[in-house]
Design an enzyme around this catalytic site. Structure first.
Site, PDB file in Angstrom:
ATOM      1  CD  GLN A   1       4.764 -13.941  22.584  1.00 13.71           C
ATOM      2  OE1 GLN A   1       4.152 -14.815  23.179  1.00 13.71           O
ATOM      3  NE2 GLN A   1       4.159 -12.997  21.872  1.00 13.71           N
TER       4      GLN A   1
ATOM      5  CG  ASP B   1      -1.933  -1.153   1.215  1.00 14.44           C
ATOM      6  OD1 ASP B   1      -1.907  -1.944   0.263  1.00 14.44           O
ATOM      7  OD2 ASP B   1      -2.709  -1.277   2.181  1.00 14.44           O
TER       8      ASP B   1
ATOM      9  CB  VAL C   1       2.592   2.508   4.838  1.00 16.37           C
ATOM     10  CG1 VAL C   1       4.015   3.051   4.772  1.00 16.37           C
ATOM     11  CG2 VAL C   1       1.873   2.793   3.519  1.00 16.37           C
ATOM     12  CB  THR C   2       0.331   2.045   8.590  1.00 17.15           C
ATOM     13  OG1 THR C   2      -0.849   1.325   8.974  1.00 17.15           O
ATOM     14  CG2 THR C   2      -0.052   3.299   7.855  1.00 17.15           C
TER      15      THR C   2
ATOM     16  CE  LYS D   1      -3.501  -4.432   1.113  1.00 18.48           C
ATOM     17  NZ  LYS D   1      -4.147  -3.663   2.162  1.00 18.48           N
TER      18      LYS D   1
ATOM     19  CB  CYS E   1      -2.176  -2.734   5.295  1.00 25.41           C
ATOM     20  SG  CYS E   1      -3.839  -2.023   5.191  1.00 25.41           S
TER      21      CYS E   1
HETATM   22  C1  C5J Z   1      -2.984   0.503   5.577  1.00 21.33           C
HETATM   23  C2  C5J Z   1      -4.742   1.668   6.736  1.00 21.33           C
HETATM   24  N1  C5J Z   1      -2.486   0.343   4.360  1.00 21.33           N
HETATM   25  N2  C5J Z   1      -3.921   2.136   7.662  1.00 21.33           N
HETATM   26  N3  C5J Z   1      -4.255   0.978   5.682  1.00 21.33           N
HETATM   27  O1  C5J Z   1      -2.300   0.268   6.558  1.00 21.33           O
HETATM   28  O2  C5J Z   1      -5.938   1.858   6.789  1.00 21.33           O
END
Ligand code: C5J
Length: 222
Positions: free
Chosen positions: A204, A27, A159-160, A131, A164
């Site tokens: 872990q 993303d 990101v982020t 997606k 995601c």
């Molecule tokens: C992603 C979001 N790409 N933060 N989307 O992390 O909504």
């Protein structure tokens, strides 16, 4: 000829056969990284994500130099008819999706803001995966692609970190893929979330996977 590389990582080094490895860049879209998009409409400082751009580009270039690594870019977004955003309608603050923004309708496929930033723009030969959710496996053909290409390992950037990237890593882990998250090639609007999300991957005993820096990965690929 062996195509296996060993990468120093937390909680321990990983050895990846590059013929069974994909780079997945999550993303890196204008809607998350630039002013006027989805990220900013949620009240975030989008500048925070920019520190991941150069490491992400360096990792992408290093993987492009390895003929064997499958390269996949994901884009979060929804159909123009807005038939696939029910989940976001549940949220009071995510209801900007589909509204007009600086780069067209926010988080809608085909709009300028939905596209990937030029610094890491996909080549024709690379996979671009749209997606509708946070995870890259949900309602996509990602698993089909990975199984068809005999992929076992995923190098993950983007990101982020806690949204995601993390959702994708969790989905991948449950499906038996070994994830290596590149710490500095991921970013969050919220520093402590980035740090916690990264630690959750490798803590872990590497419960969701391993974590390395872009420098560690790139050196191992040379
Ligand atoms: C992603 C979001 N790409 N933060 N989307 O992390 O909504």
């Amino acid at each position: 000829m062996t195509s296996t590389v060993t990468i120093p990582a937390k909680p321990g080094p990983v050895s990846f056969d590059l013929t069974k490895t994909a780079l997945i860049i999550i993303d890196m879209q204008k809607d998350f990284l630039e002013k006027g998009g989805f990220g900013e409409s949620l009240g975030n400082d989008v500048g925070k994500l920019f520190k991941a751009v150069a490491p992400c580009k360096a990792v992408l270039d290093a993987c492009r130099n390895q003929d064997d690594v499958l390269i996949i870019h994901t884009r979060e977004g929804h159909r123009p008819q807005e038939v696939c955003i029910s989940k976001h309608k549940l949220s009071q603050t995510n209801n900007c999706i589909g509204k007009a923004g600086a780069f067209g309708r926010i988080l809608i496929r085909g709009e300028k803001g939905h596209d990937i930033i030029p610094q890491v723009y996909p080549l024709e030969s690379e996979v671009v995966l749209d997606k509708p959710g946070k995870g890259s496996f949900f309602a996509t053909d990602l698993e089909l692609i990975l199984r068809a290409q005999n992929i076992e390992n995923l190098i993950v950037c983007g990101v982020t970190t806690e949204v995601c990237v993390h959702t994708t890593v969790r989905e991948a882990n449950d499906r038996g893929f070994h994830c290596l998250v590149i710490e500095d090639a991921c970013a969050s609007y919220i520093d402590e979330f980035h740090a916690a999300a990264i630690k959750m991957v490798w803590a872990q005993g590497g419960i969701f996977g391993n974590v390395a820096s872009s420098e560690e990965l790139i050196k191992a690929l040379q």
